[in-house]
Design an enzyme around this catalytic site. Structure first.
Site, PDB file in Angstrom:
ATOM      1  N   GLN A 573      65.283 -41.208 -22.765  1.00 44.69           N
ATOM      2  CA  GLN A 573      64.017 -41.093 -23.488  1.00 44.69           C
ATOM      3  C   GLN A 573      62.860 -41.557 -22.622  1.00 44.69           C
ATOM      4  OE1 GLN A 573      63.946 -42.894 -27.388  1.00 44.69           O
ATOM      5  NE2 GLN A 573      66.105 -42.366 -27.613  1.00 44.69           N
ATOM      6  N   CYS A 574      63.229 -42.085 -21.477  1.00 48.71           N
ATOM      7  CA  CYS A 574      62.195 -42.438 -20.520  1.00 48.71           C
ATOM      8  C   CYS A 574      61.241 -43.489 -21.047  1.00 48.71           C
ATOM      9  CB  CYS A 574      61.407 -41.213 -20.085  1.00 48.71           C
ATOM     10  SG  CYS A 574      62.453 -39.987 -19.382  1.00 48.71           S
TER      11      CYS A 574
END
Ligand SMILES: [Zn+2]
Lengths: 712, 237
Positions: A573-574
């Site tokens: 999801q960074c």
């Protein structure tokens, strides 16, 4: 006064007040830091000097030094230096009330009487002979409204009333009352008196002229010795603040009271000392004779004569008021400091900088996380004053370290809404900002909604539509790819300046979206409403002829935006990025906006790359205007890229936009509920079958892995 | 100092020297005018173990009535003062006193100006701070001040894009004053000295700096320098 008939009442010109701004500044500071709600009377010092202008009377002036020092450490050097010829000290007392009601409720007659009594006592105990300035003792009442930086005040210069009043025998310019020799000697004596630091600020004195025309100025306490010499002229002199040719000034009143009650003189010869350019001016100075009848009761000690002396405000018995908001209101000061900063930038480096377009620009920030916070701050630094932040999250414990508008306080009790906390923070940073927070979720394609929630989602769509419509610029700063889809579409539809910033772990993308596919058509509302580029429609046409619009965030895609959060690990999801990345990307996003605003072609400007052959743009004062900036912290590198719009873009291609125009909310619902709807519509599905990959002309092929992950 | 290699700036020590020389000359050639006085200020930080700093302060010329700076019937801008509470009705608390002169004619409204010459450490040049106020102390706003400025002032402001009026905190009084922004001062001072052949030859006389400087800056605010002061560059050496 009807001539010198000997019957006219001697009338005195009232003292006038002048309050320097510095006095109110120091009073405010003392009130806040020292006095608090203590409203006991404060001894103050007023200053006056002899009249020095044939048209203007001298005023009793209050300066910052009139008040005690406001610094916490006691000043070693007494601030009021004696002996200043232009600042004769006069003792006064200040009653500063805590409320406007108390101010109006003060017993003015009683306060005046109390000061008059002090004068009366100083006359009787002889103190007035030692320090004659006490004869002009004054009183000030005030109310300082520190919230509005306004001050209500009223001066009184208590004068003991002679009853019956003194009558005037004659009054003439001093130059007509002396022989040449006397006048010469007198002027010399005055100049000596005025230039000696021992006497320069002694406002009451005796003027003695002997039979040899020799003049001398003496202290009041020397009266007895002056009496003994025979054949001497003796005048009672004082520094006269008044300029009028037919009236003595106010200080003579209490002087006459002293003369008649101490020395029992019935016929008083007085001299109103006035000067010009620092020298005695006998033409302006007056000499007169007054007759006094000692009023009844003046010899009984406990008795105190009546007193008058409240200063009029333009002839009326009302207080005065002054507003210093311009120099005291921190908000105004912050505004002028911020403006100055930007003006300096314009004056020194960017003469074409359009500060008005920045200050009137309405910016919509979708997302108030790391990027949103930082973009908002940088916008304010550029003079942008209207900022709307959209976010539906709350401030979490981990946020304040990276999200520069929040502090730990915002995290307590479950966390403040980010939209609210961010707005409060912006206002604390710069009170003049017009910041608004909107708590709203952005509908996302591929996130199906149950039918009972459909209405809410549609409401959100409409709100978003209205928000975009009512702003000039939209920043896409949310933390998922698909939440950028609807705003991208709406911006393409209304042809708004749109800027996207997205983050990977150590790389970022900042880009401006191109104009919408129908930006040149005449029914485009945005075009007419957009005032940033006047000849936009012409440009739109040529642009269409050229056929190359710049792409949007989704033009790079080969996949339609889908639910990127549900099937990924946290890493993917960074949400983990190098902390320095967001500030860099946010700063570039704002600088890109400023570039667009100052480019003659605005949103239609072509994308420049470094060393671009298009020399027109590189000559712009702000430099080149790129389309996309990609940067990598791993390599400390940054590059500018151009990507044109894709015919199968799920957000900005003409198929999608015209479908939206045709079906409106129904179209959006379909996109939200059917994961492949957009791909089918734009032909992406077909495209994906044939193409393995589709990349922009990104030279460096080594670091592409987080390309599909450019989000927070 | 060699005029050609000089950058137009002044050290704080030179400022002090120049300020003294200037005040003396002003008194000599302009005795009809109030004098410029040196206002010493205690250094903001105690000079603990640092070498004793130079005396700090500024030159001050106060309560100057500029020609034409009288306003007829000035309406006190009490914008934020609650008018109602001020004019709740007149109060009759004082006995009528016939020895008090009641002035009927509204006398001339006079405006005063204060000028301070302060040394700027960051620009290393003198900076003119000023303010205007009505006789009762009410400060003049910038637009009211601009009406008082001499006609040539607008021209000077326009021609020299480096000279502009800003409102900033007075470095010693810590209240907002107007000032002529100093960011172009060193450049035009250099030009001023270079354009004068005789000066270029004899080098830059520190004593003359403030006189030359005020001959330009004074035009903006209407302070005139007596010709003799300008023409007498070496009288202080
Ligand atoms: Zn697109």
């Amino acid at each position: 006064m009807e001539g010198s008939s000997g019957k006219s009442i001697l009338q005195f010109a009232p003292f006038q007040s002048s309050v320097d701004e510095g006095f109110w500044h120091r009073l405010s500071s003392l009130k806040l830091n020292k006095f608090g709600i203590d409203d006991s009377p404060i001894p103050i010092t007023g200053f006056y000097a002899p009249c020095s202008h044939s048209q203007v009377s001298n005023h009793l002036t209050l300066l910052a030094e009139s008040l005690p020092s406001d610094s916490s450490e006691e000043s070693e050097v007494p601030e009021i230096s004696r002996g200043n010829r232009n600042r004769c000290s006069v003792p006064g007392i200040l009653y500063n009330t805590n409320t406007v009601e108390r101010f109006h409720g003060l017993d003015k007659q009683g306060l005046l009487k109390a000061e008059a009594q002090k004068i009366w006592e100083d006359i009787h105990n002889g103190r007035a002979l030692e320090d004659s300035s006490v004869l002009s003792r004054f009183l000030l009442i005030s109310f300082a409204d520190l919230k509005k930086w306004s001050f209500h005040y009223w001066f009184a210069f208590p004068a003991l009333v002679l009853d019956p009043p003194a009558t005037l025998v004659n009054l003439r310019p001093a130059s007509q009352c002396f022989s040449l020799e006397e006048a010469e000697s007198l002027s010399a004596a005055f100049n000596e008196w005025r230039n000696s630091s021992l006497t320069a600020d002694v406002p009451f004195f005796l003027v003695q002229i002997d039979t040899n025309s020799h003049a001398a100025i003496k202290h009041l306490k020397d009266w007895e010795t002056c009496q003994s010499a025979d054949g001497h002229k003796l005048l009672f002199g004082f520094y006269d603040p008044c300029h009028l040719p037919n009236n003595p000034g106010w200080p003579l009143r209490n002087f006459l009271a002293l003369i008649c009650s101490r020395w029992d003189i019935k016929s008083v010869h007085f001299l109103c000392y006035r000067e010009n350019r620092g020298f005695a001016d006998l033409g302006l100075s007056l000499v007169g004779e007054a007759l006094i009848t000692v009023p009844q009761g003046w010899r009984d000690h406990p008795y105190v004569p009546n007193a008058v002396g409240w200063e009029l405000n333009k002839g009326r018995k009302i207080p005065r008021g002054i507003s210093l908001a311009k120099s005291m209101d921190p908000t105004r000061l912050a505004i002028s400091a911020a403006d100055l900063n930007l003006k300096l930038m314009r004056w020194r480096a960017l003469p074409s900088l359009n500060l008005n377009s920045l200050s009137s620009l309405k910016c919509l920030l979708l997302g108030a996380g790391t990027l949103g916070c930082q973009v908002a701050r940088t916008l304010m630094a550029w003079g942008v004053r209207r900022i709307t932040l959209v976010d539906n999250g709350r401030v979490a414990m981990s946020n304040p370290l990276r999200q520069s508008l929040y502090t730990l306080d915002d995290c307590l009790n479950g966390g403040e809404l980010k939209a609210t906390a961010a707005v409060n923070s912006l206002k604390r940073i710069f009170p003049a900002v017009e910041a608004k927070g909107v708590v709203m979720a952005i509908p996302m394609p591929g996130h199906p909604v149950p039918s009972q929630e459909e209405q809410t989602v549609l409401d959100d769509c409409r709100s978003l539509h209205d928000l975009i419509d009512s702003h000039d610029v939209v920043f896409l700063l949310t933390d998922t790819r698909e939440s950028r889809w609807l705003p991208s579409l709406l911006c393409a539809n209304t042809n708004k300046i749109t800027i996207t910033a997205a983050l990977g772990f150590d790389s970022f993308l900042v880009m401006r979206h191109g104009a919408g596919p129908f930006s040149s058509s005449h029914d485009s509302k945005a075009e007419a409403a957009n005032s940033l580029s006047a000849d936009m429609s012409n440009l739109g046409l040529t642009d269409r002829d050229g056929g190359k619009r710049l792409g949007c965030y989704f033009c790079n895609d080969v996949v339609a935006p889908i639910d990127s959060t549900s099937n990924r690990t946290l890493d993917q999801q960074c949400t983990v990025t190098r902390p320095g990345l967001a500030p860099i990307a946010s700063a570039l996003a704002v600088e890109l906006l400023v570039g667009i605003l100052h480019h003659p072609h605005g949103i239609f400007a072509e994308g420049d790359v470094l060393n671009s052959s298009n020399s027109e743009s590189s000559e712009q004062p702000l430099g080149i205007l790129p389309h996309q900036i990609r940067g990598s912290l791993a390599q400390f590198s940054q590059m500018t890229l151009v990507g044109h719009s894709s015919d199968s873009c799920t957000a900005c291609c003409s198929t999608v936009v015209s479908e939206y125009r045709k079906k409106g909310m129904e179209f959006i619902l379909q996109a939200i509920n059917h994961p492949t709807y957009l791909e089918d519509l734009t032909g992406l599905t077909e495209l994906m079958k044939s193409a393995s990959s589709f990349e922009l002309d990104w030279d460096d092929g080594t670091d592409e892995d987080d390309d599909d992950c450019v989000e927070v | 100092m060699d005029a050609l290699s000089w950058d137009g700036t002044l050290t704080s020590r030179d400022f002090l020297v120049s300020a003294r020389a200037f005040a003396e000359k002003w008194k000599e050639f302009n005795s009809a005018f109030p004098p410029w006085t040196w206002v010493p200020c205690p250094p903001k930080q105690p000079p603990c173990h640092l070498p004793q700093l130079l005396q700090q302060g500024y030159l001050s010329l106060e309560k100057i009535c500029l020609p034409g700076s009288s306003k007829k019937g000035h309406v006190t801008s009490q914008e934020d003062v609650d008018e109602i509470s001020l004019t709740e009705g007149e109060e009759e608390f004082e006995p009528v006193d016939n020895a008090t002169l009641v002035e009927t004619n509204n006398s001339l409204q006079v405006c005063y100006y204060d000028f301070h010459i302060v040394y700027s450490d960051s620009y290393r040049v003198p900076v003119l701070y000023f303010r205007g106020y009505y006789i009762d102390g009410q400060p003049l706003a910038l637009d009211e001040i601009e009406k008082d400025l001499p006609a040539c002032s607008a021209k000077v402001l326009l021609e020299s894009k480096w000279t502009f009026i800003t409102q900033e905190e007075h470095p010693y009084l810590n209240r907002p004053w107007y000032k002529l922004h100093p960011c172009g001062t060193s450049e035009w001072m250099k030009l001023l000295f270079l354009s004068d052949d005789s000066r270029a030859k004899i080098g830059v006389a520190v004593e003359q700096y403030l006189v030359s400087w005020l001959s330009v800056v004074g035009q903006v605010v209407g302070i005139r320098i007596p010709f003799e002061m300008l023409n007498n560059p070496k009288s202080c050496n």
